[in-house]
Design a protein around this motif. Structure first.
Motif: not given
Length: 168
Positions: A36-42, A60-63, A80-85, A142-143
């Motif tokens: 996902g595209i975050c406001g901080s990415d923009l 930084h918003e991804f799976a 394994d399926r993961v998301v990240a801090d 991813a969210m």
């Protein structure tokens, strides 16, 4: 592999880059399944405020799906399926040792001080990953980071049960 790399403010390029290779001890290689595209990415794209190295793979918003684990990683397995801090914390400073990763002495963010999820593959320390149900749609997984931010705000509000709340 294809990756979106930020070179400078206003300079984002989709480029062919080498795959990450074998993960270092304590790290995990991931196939990115959604981002996902975050406001901080923009904001970073527009201003370059958080560019600490360039070029860097942003996001930084991804799976993702675990495709390899480095030595010493026992909590994750292939597939394994993961998301990240989104916060890249060191794990060694006094704040981290006390479990206060949000005030790490060397705090940075995925996609800033290490490559992020706007690529076909990436690598992260296992300590930053959280496993999720494999039946969850990767686009929803991813969210996880924006959901965590919203839940944190609600918990900080601490409104009594059944109290009216106005959201503007």
């Amino acid at each position: 592999m294809k990756a979106a790399r930020l070179h400078a403010a206003g300079d984002l390029r989709v480029e062919d880059v080498p795959s990450p290779g074998e993960p270092a001890p304590g790290w995990v290689r991931l196939k990115v399944t959604a981002a996902g595209i975050c406001g901080s990415d923009l904001h970073n794209f527009r201003t370059g405020q958080w560019i600490s190295r360039a070029p860097s793979v942003v996001g930084h918003e991804f799976a993702g799906e675990v495709t390899a684990v480095g030595a010493g990683v026992s909590q994750f397995a292939l597939g394994d399926r993961v998301v990240a801090d989104s916060r890249f914390w060191c794990g060694e400073c006094p704040a981290c040792q006390a479990g206060r990763h949000n005030v790490c002495a060397r705090l940075g963010f995925v996609g800033e001080i290490c490559d992020g999820g706007f690529a076909e593959e990436t690598q992260l320390p296992a300590r930053l990953l959280v496993r999720h149900d494999p039946t969850l749609d990767p686009a929803i997984a991813a969210m996880a980071e924006p959901l965590a931010v919203a839940l944190h705000a609600v918990r900080r509000l601490a409104a009594p049960a059944a109290a009216p709340v106005l959201i503007a």
